[in-house]
Design an enzyme around this catalytic site. Structure first.
Site, PDB file in Angstrom:
ATOM      1  N   CYS A   1      24.974  -9.556 -13.157  1.00 42.86           N
ATOM      2  CA  CYS A   1      26.149 -10.161 -12.570  1.00 42.86           C
ATOM      3  C   CYS A   1      27.110  -9.110 -12.039  1.00 42.86           C
ATOM      4  CB  CYS A   1      26.881 -11.016 -13.612  1.00 42.86           C
ATOM      5  SG  CYS A   1      25.808 -12.215 -14.438  1.00 42.86           S
TER       6      CYS A   1
ATOM      7  N   ASN B   1      28.617  -8.689 -17.578  1.00 41.00           N
ATOM      8  CA  ASN B   1      27.503  -8.263 -16.744  1.00 41.00           C
ATOM      9  C   ASN B   1      26.481  -7.589 -17.642  1.00 41.00           C
ATOM     10  OD1 ASN B   1      25.798  -7.141 -14.774  1.00 41.00           O
ATOM     11  ND2 ASN B   1      27.142  -5.388 -14.457  1.00 41.00           N
TER      12      ASN B   1
END
Length: 628
Positions: free
Chosen positions: A2, A75
């Protein structure tokens, strides 16, 4: 995988505009093509772009616990999330999703910053705690996932996965950092303790930053470091078995995904080992991919095909032309900062090939740093043995004088570059190794800089961080110190940055099982003779893998991705090189007449400046994009 972004006001809870967070995340949309989200409260905003890997239908981000007292944007992947989830449920936590993101929320509630030592994974995340009025930024041990942050003129702290995410904020000033330019020219990349945009910082690997409202922004804290000072005991056979088991654990843990998964396969030891261990537990053929080159001396399709056949993988191959420089602008956009490792071209191509078939790909990165696989370790160890036999008062004047008069032969393989070796022997070992990992020497850089640039640098050198890291290294041997410095700088700054930016540019998640921290910590305890023996790097690993891989794979010379940049600047890119001497962007830092001379000398074959010219091209393109 991400992209994350956010804003936090540490002094007072000013409102945060959701549109600003959205713009910062949108600038990183390539990192998360499957979804996006923004969450704001008074004094804080978090944003997220999602590439769905685990719990594909659930786990939207930013994610909050009930009541929105704790919120995360994240992430990465936590490979041991199932075990942590079970432990947290036993403590009373109630989960609403099936993924790893919610584990971070409950882990923070249970353990606070101490949660980090329990995580096995690659990650960069931000957790806002409303009760404590705090924002917690953290980055994984090795620095697999990036995180940039900056203090703004209005008192806020903004953060983002990539520099482009920060630059989407209108208060980020685009001023070049001269020291970072020197770092880049010395090393070929901007290391993680620097940034090409003045004022922007990167949270370094194994660090966290805990900000609390009403307090000044503190310095980041190191929460993990690699320790080379301990030594494993036991027979070679026992250590072989333990090494294989830790590699196996690293591979198995990284095969958890709810989307198609495969592997990069170069035909070298590291990627072949990963594929072998994947095949051991996979119920279906492992999907592998290889990039080949139309230049025989650099083509690994044959060895890769042999490994693919041996383990019955579903293998894909694509051939790339040796003059594949059309990606320059694509790479400049992906990396933001200048990045001169030309193997990024091939890495991008293999990531793009993998993404056609899978969403997650395992790589062999990390073994060279952990087990002394690079040739420079062999040369450094040999030079250190010579230094140990001769006093500095003899070495420095004798080898220094011989090195000065010996003819230069940059074109030759390292063992035949006597000038390089003689000059290295005249130096302290730490200084010599710092020079060995560099791209241009201090002398070359000084000849290129304008007098004003040299004055402003005031003696600062990009190599100094390497020298300092080696002197401070927790280790007993020259090999320990060199590997430690590479873990601190080369691995996160070059290797992992290259893989992250090229894989994310095509929406692919790359995982590095040989960088599992349990494996790395074990490798650091191995005696130097088991890492490097008789000039053979990764010695114990190769011995341990003999039952899995043929000798011509295990012991063939290391090849890697080789890009013929020198030939390019004498051929198809000759005019590109010539244009450097007319660049108004480079004129801020460099003497254009000096650049003109090295371009002419290189083109005429009087000298070898291919890597320096590639550095200058990438710097010129990046600086033009960043600063205009």
């Amino acid at each position: 995988m991400c992209g994350i972004a956010g804003i936090f006001h540490p002094a007072s809870p000013k409102p945060v505009d959701p549109a600003r967070i959205a713009a910062m995340t949108q600038a990183q949309a390539h990192r998360g093509p499957d979804g996006s989200g923004v969450w704001t409260a008074l004094g804080v905003g978090l944003g997220h772009r999602r590439l769905s890997i685990i719990d594909v239908a659930g786990s939207p981000q930013p994610m909050a616990l009930p009541g929105e007292r704790i919120v995360v944007t994240y992430n990465g992947e936590i490979y041991n999330f199932a075990e942590l989830r079970a432990e947290l449920i036993a403590r009373g936590a109630v989960f609403r999703t099936q993924g790893d993101t919610e584990v971070l929320l409950h882990a923070w509630a249970a353990w606070g910053p101490d949660m980090l030592s329990r995580l096995n994974g690659m990650f960069a995340f931000a957790i806002y705690d409303a009760d404590c009025q705090s924002l917690f930024l953290a980055r994984d041990r090795m620095g697999v996932k990036p995180l940039h942050y900056v203090e703004l003129a209005d008192g806020a702290v903004a953060f983002a996965s990539e520099l482009k995410g920060l630059l989407a904020h209108p208060l980020v000033r685009r001023t070049p950092d001269l020291r970072a330019t020197e770092d880049y020219m010395a090393l070929g990349y901007v290391p993680d303790d620097a940034c090409i945009v003045a004022g922007v910082r990167k949270l370094q690997s194994g660090h966290f930053l805990l900000m609390q409202r009403g307090r000044a922004v503190p310095s980041p804290m190191r929460w993990w470091d690699i320790d080379f000072s301990k030594r494993a005991t036991g027979s070679t056979r026992d250590l072989e078995a333990e090494l294989v088991e830790r590699m196996r654990e690293g591979v198995r843990s990284r095969m958890v995904a709810d989307v198609p998964l495969g592997a990069f396969l170069s035909g070298g030891v590291d990627s072949s080992a990963v594929v072998a261990l994947m095949a051991e537990v996979s119920r279906t053929p492992v999907q592998t991919c290889t990039i080949g080159f139309d230049e025989a001396g650099h083509d690994e399709r044959g060895p890769a095909a042999a490994v693919a056949t041996r383990f019955a993988t579903d293998h894909a191959v694509r051939t790339v032309r040796s003059d594949d420089f059309g990606l320059i602008d694509t790479l400049v956009a992906a990396f933001d900062e200048p990045f001169a490792d030309a193997s990024a071209l091939a890495t991008y191509r293999v990531c793009a090939l993998a993404r056609e078939r899978v969403t997650v790909a395992l790589s062999g990165d990390g073994a060279d740093e952990a087990l002394a696989g690079y040739r420079r370790y062999k040369f450094h160890a040999a030079e250190e043995r010579v230094r140990g036999l001769l006093p500095p008062g003899f070495r420095e004047p004798v080898f220094g004088a011989l090195g000065d008069v010996y003819p230069k032969a940059d074109w030759a393989p390292r063992p035949f570059r006597a000038k390089t070796t003689l000059l290295a022997l005249a130096q302290d070992g730490n200084e010599a190794y710092a020079g060995a990992v560099g791209v241009t020497t201090p002398g070359v850089r000084q000849a290129l800089y304008t007098p004003a640039m040299a004055r402003q640098l005031n003696g600062y050198r990009g190599e100094d961080r390497y020298v300092a890291a080696m002197r401070q290294a927790p280790g007993r041997h020259a090999l320990d110190r060199a590997q430690y410095a590479d873990f601190r700088h080369w691995l996160p700054g070059d290797i992992l940055t290259k893989v992250d930016r090229t894989s994310m540019a095509v929406g692919l998640e790359a995982r590095e099982p040989l960088l599992d921290h349990r494996l790395i910590e074990f490798c650091a305890t191995l005696p130097p003779r088991l890492r490097l023996r008789r000039g053979e790097g990764k010695w114990l690993m190769k011995k341990a893998l003999e039952p899995w891989l043929p000798r011509d794979i295990l012991y063939r010379p290391k090849m890697g991705f080789v890009t013929p940049v020198s030939a390019w600047f004498r051929g198809q890119l000759a005019e590109e090189a010539a244009a450097l001497a007319r660049s108004p962007v480079l004129a801020s830092w460099f003497d254009l007449h000096a650049i003109e001379r090295i371009v002419a000398d290189h083109r005429a074959g009087r000298a070898e400046h291919g890597r320096t010219l590639w550095q200058l091209v990438m710097l010129e393109r990046s600086a033009a994009r960043l600063f205009g």
